[in-house]
Design an enzyme around this catalytic site. Sequence first.
Site, mmCIF file in Angstrom:
data_model
loop_
_atom_site.group_PDB
_atom_site.id
_atom_site.type_symbol
_atom_site.label_atom_id
_atom_site.label_comp_id
_atom_site.label_asym_id
_atom_site.label_seq_id
_atom_site.Cartn_x
_atom_site.Cartn_y
_atom_site.Cartn_z
ATOM 1 C CE LYS A 1 3.271 9.014 -0.692
ATOM 2 N NZ LYS A 1 2.603 9.743 -1.753
ATOM 3 C CE1 TYR B 1 -0.874 9.209 -4.406
ATOM 4 C CE2 TYR B 1 -2.304 10.982 -3.686
ATOM 5 C CZ TYR B 1 -1.705 9.767 -3.459
ATOM 6 O OH TYR B 1 -1.926 9.112 -2.282
ATOM 7 N NE ARG C 1 -5.829 25.912 14.991
ATOM 8 C CZ ARG C 1 -6.100 27.148 15.435
ATOM 9 N NH1 ARG C 1 -5.623 28.214 14.802
ATOM 10 N NH2 ARG C 1 -6.842 27.318 16.499
ATOM 11 C CG ASP D 1 2.970 16.353 -6.382
ATOM 12 O OD1 ASP D 1 4.046 16.041 -5.845
ATOM 13 O OD2 ASP D 1 1.912 15.736 -6.182
HETATM 14 C C1 LIG Z 1 1.417 10.445 -1.949
HETATM 15 C C2 LIG Z 1 1.318 11.541 -2.923
HETATM 16 C C3 LIG Z 1 0.499 12.659 -2.682
HETATM 17 C C4 LIG Z 1 -0.377 12.781 -1.451
HETATM 18 O O1 LIG Z 1 0.371 12.855 -0.284
HETATM 19 P P1 LIG Z 1 -0.119 12.271 1.152
HETATM 20 O O2 LIG Z 1 1.018 12.560 2.025
HETATM 21 O O3 LIG Z 1 -0.416 10.812 0.957
HETATM 22 O O4 LIG Z 1 -1.372 13.023 1.503
HETATM 23 C C5 LIG Z 1 0.494 13.667 -3.633
HETATM 24 N N1 LIG Z 1 1.239 13.584 -4.768
HETATM 25 C C6 LIG Z 1 2.032 12.524 -5.019
HETATM 26 C C7 LIG Z 1 2.832 12.497 -6.280
HETATM 27 C C8 LIG Z 1 2.103 11.474 -4.129
HETATM 28 O O5 LIG Z 1 2.877 10.413 -4.402
#
Ligand SMILES: *Cc1c(COP(=O)(O)O)cnc(C)c1O
Length: 381
Positions: free
Chosen positions: A195, A98, A46, A170
């Site tokens: 992604k 998001y 961890r 983000d």
């Molecule tokens: C998918 C996404 C998230 C969240 O990420 P996860 O890996 O699904 O928890 C946050 N911000 C954006 C822009 C996203 O596309």
Amino acid sequence: MKFNTKTIHAGLSADLSTGAIMTPIYQTSTYVQDSPGEHKGFEYSRTGNPTRLALEKNISALENGKHGLCYSSGLAAIDSVIKLLKAGDEVISTNDLYGGTYRLFTKVFENYGIKFHFCDATNYENVLNLVSEKTKLIWVETPTNPMLNIIDIEKITLAVKSKQILVCVDNTFATPYLQNPLDLGADIVMHSVTKFIGGHSDIIMGALICNNDDIAEQLFFLQNSCGAVPGPQDCFLALRGIKTLHVRMQRHCENGIEIANFLSKHNKIKNVFYPGLINHKNHDIAKKQMKNYGGMLSFDLNNSSLKKAEEFVSKTHFFTLAESLGGVESLCGHPASMTHAAIPKKERLKSGVTDSLIRLSVGIEDIDDLIYDLESTLKKV
Ligand SMILES: *Cc1c(COP(=O)(O)O)cnc(C)c1O
């Protein structure tokens, strides 16, 4: 080291004991100690794991950052940033966010006494108008999801520079290939590695990158204390995905602009939202802070209804109807009923997420097949 070399080499070296060129999957929870406290840098997975550490070093290099931390999901990474705050603190964020981030902010952290303000941050003065002495964090997503608005990162960071307010970006849609928020003055960069960075729709993972040692120390403390860490197998897959990030992104961008141009000219389409189009309302900012315009776009059908949008996304062939984005395969989605269903309709409409909006994650297939798919689907609706 240039970006296209970093994806393959940064933070990585051949395994010392065997010469294995690829980072091994250290599928272990614990590590042998010679005597109490005497170990080789790892005590418990961890806290630290060699496969994860290799990934964290690699990802931080991609964002030109000093410190990188990986999490079991993008939302777990966001969760960790908000835990830097305490009750009474306030956060300013974008209204086109998001859906899962919005849910985490309003349905979880509001209960802990943290207050969230949402505004149209494409005009940075809207952000400044909400700043008070309680403001501790500005949370920016750019390009935004699903409207592809572009927020001027540098303008916002410069405006609050003297104020002890953290700016977190983000960077999931842009990826470090297209945009590096730390270089534009941001304090923390967040990624849903799920992604484009992972790129193959086979893992759920998140990451944070920062330069400041104090912030990094707090984040490492939270990562270990809260424990939302990714397993070594997933870290291996992320490392493998990253090796082709630059090649994939180049093709995502090439296909993205072709499709945006095709849709813009089609008589059944009302609006196309793609930052690479010259008539996109924030094209100038995108041109300034991004290297290219990515593979995400959204559009509204002419005289469109909920029914027609649902029909469209169910009839495409290569554009598979699914949540998520950023994989090599093309996906389509209906934000109002899928990714953004957690946002109340009134809030959604304010930012342009109509019932008829369709979002595409343009993959790296042959452009002729992708356009043929859209063309023949448009004939049917
Ligand atoms: C998918 C996404 C998230 C969240 O990420 P996860 O890996 O699904 O928890 C946050 N911000 C954006 C822009 C996203 O596309």
